[in-house]
Enzyme design. Structure first.
Site, PDB file in Angstrom:
ATOM      1  N   LYS A  43       2.187   0.374  10.173  1.00 26.73           N
ATOM      2  CA  LYS A  43       1.943  -1.076  10.274  1.00 26.73           C
ATOM      3  C   LYS A  43       0.917  -1.501   9.238  1.00 26.73           C
ATOM      4  CE  LYS A  43      -2.403  -0.811  12.077  1.00 26.73           C
ATOM      5  NZ  LYS A  43      -3.639  -1.362  11.424  1.00 26.73           N
ATOM      6  N   PRO A 126      -0.315   8.686   6.410  1.00 27.13           N
ATOM      7  CA  PRO A 126      -1.621   9.357   6.318  1.00 27.13           C
ATOM      8  C   PRO A 126      -2.554   8.934   7.445  1.00 27.13           C
ATOM      9  CG  PRO A 126      -1.393   7.677   4.612  1.00 27.13           C
ATOM     10  CD  PRO A 126      -0.060   7.799   5.260  1.00 27.13           C
ATOM     11  N   LEU A 131      -3.123   2.557   8.901  1.00 25.54           N
ATOM     12  CA  LEU A 131      -1.685   2.300   8.970  1.00 25.54           C
ATOM     13  C   LEU A 131      -1.104   2.564  10.361  1.00 25.54           C
ATOM     14  CD1 LEU A 131      -0.706   3.903   5.539  1.00 25.54           C
ATOM     15  CD2 LEU A 131      -0.642   1.449   6.098  1.00 25.54           C
ATOM     16  N   GLY A 133      -0.919   5.451  12.178  1.00 22.33           N
ATOM     17  CA  GLY A 133      -0.176   6.686  12.388  1.00 22.33           C
ATOM     18  C   GLY A 133      -0.317   7.280  13.781  1.00 22.33           C
ATOM     19  N   SER A 135      -1.285   5.865  16.524  1.00 19.25           N
ATOM     20  CA  SER A 135      -0.805   4.918  17.539  1.00 19.25           C
ATOM     21  C   SER A 135       0.713   4.879  17.597  1.00 19.25           C
ATOM     22  CB  SER A 135      -1.354   3.517  17.254  1.00 19.25           C
ATOM     23  OG  SER A 135      -2.757   3.483  17.383  1.00 19.25           O
ATOM     24  N   ASP A 168      -3.709  -0.257  19.253  1.00 16.18           N
ATOM     25  CA  ASP A 168      -2.498  -0.584  18.496  1.00 16.18           C
ATOM     26  C   ASP A 168      -1.219  -0.096  19.170  1.00 16.18           C
ATOM     27  OD1 ASP A 168      -3.989  -1.801  16.534  1.00 16.18           O
ATOM     28  OD2 ASP A 168      -3.926  -0.100  15.148  1.00 16.18           O
TER      29      ASP A 168
END
Length: 327
Positions: A43, A126, A131, A133, A135, A168
């Site tokens: 995201k 990463p 970003l 990851g 979650s 998230d």
């Protein structure tokens, strides 16, 4: 919602979201003993506004507008005699600290069942990058277990499990761009997707930003959030020009302070051609650029790697949460 089932505006009640739980379209219970492959998207935050001070629960009030990307981790899940989680590349921390492991344990407690699954996560997103990851891996695990156990993803216990893992995680149970409030974990509105919009992602090759440290620095010297309503109005009207004009993140100055390379990347990306908006993902360390064309996003990624040695990836905005395929 139109008669054809297409989204025509916001959806205030996520229980009616047609995009949630993509797996439902393929059935409710996975065949016994069969494995699953689940894609778990990254995201970016088109808007992030952290408010000063904390509530009685010790958390900040957060408004965020997020959208998923076609950059994904892939989870393979299969029934097992015990719960096991492994990652590729191998993680440098015990499996009990993995969010997928925590999500499986939480699902077991919520539904009074043993979460005996073997989970292998092929990591492409990463970590410590902003970003999402960990979650998205947790959300994919929750949705996979729902499929195995025949649990309706709209069950109110699912949101409770997701929120217990991280702020998230609830977002990733859905898919289209969304506004979340509360601690950044409470679904407020869903919007029409920005599917296919090109994005360049760039971050330092090593290192990252600790979210805990970012919030500690924010408390020491708070940065005012940009007004939220202009972004929400732009999302509601699907006005792309206005959306990208109002991209904002009041944790970005903190991220630049904690990791000066982030500031260098932001400044460099803003100088690149065919860029519509640039900002930091979450608390960092990734910087995203919304681009006019996919070619522009790819050129930025290539230049970032070749000229500066940064990690880079060209991506596109997506409209879906976890996608399940039964093996």
């Amino acid at each position: 919602m139109s008669a054809t089932g297409q989204m025509t505006g916001t959806v205030p009640n996520p229980a009616f979201d047609p995009y949630r739980a993509t797996a439902r379209a393929q059935g409710t219970i996975a065949p016994q003993g069969r494995s699953m492959l689940i894609t778990a998207p990254a995201k970016i935050n088109l808007y992030l506004g952290v408010h000063e001070g904390t509530g009685e629960d010790g958390y900040h009030r957060v408004d965020t507008v997020m959208t998923t990307l076609d950059l994904t981790d892939t989870l393979a899940i299969a029934p097992s005699d015990r719960l096991m989680v492994k990652t590729v590349p191998e993680a440098d921390f015990p499996q009990e600290s993995n969010t997928a492991y925590k999500a499986a344990v939480a699902m077991g407690k919520a539904f009074d069942r043993e979460p005996n699954f073997a989970i292998l996560i092929d990591k492409h997103i990463p970590i410590r990058a902003g970003l999402g990851g960990p979650s998205t891996d947790a959300a994919a695990t929750i949705m996979g277990i729902c499929r195995y156990w025949g649990v309706d993803p709209r069950d109110e216990r699912i949101d409770a499990v997701a929120r217990s893992i991280g702020a998230d995680v609830p977002f990733f149970l859905y898919g289209p761009p969304a506004h979340l409030d509360g601690r950044g974990d409470r679904m407020s509105e869903l919007f029409r997707p920005l599917t296919g919009t090109p994005v360049a992602l760039v971050k330092p090759m090593t290192g990252g930003v600790s979210t805990v440290e970012a919030y500690r620095r924010f408390d020491e010297a708070p940065v005012a959030a940009s007004p939220l309503e202009p972004m929400l109005e732009a999302m509601r009207s699907h006005d792309e020009q206005a959306i990208f004009e109002h991209v904002s993140n009041n944790l970005a100055p903190i991220a630049r302070e904690l990791c000066p390379q982030i500031g260098e990347i932001v400044d460099w990306m803003r100088e690149q051609p065919d860029v519509r908006a640039v900002d930091v993902c979450g608390s960092g360390a990734t910087v995203f650029a919304v681009c006019n064309t996919q070619m522009a996003a790819e050129k930025i990624g290539i230049a970032a790697m070749k000229e500066h040695g940064w990690w880079a990836q060209a991506a596109k905005m997506e409209k879906t949460g976890p996608i399940i395929a039964v093996g």
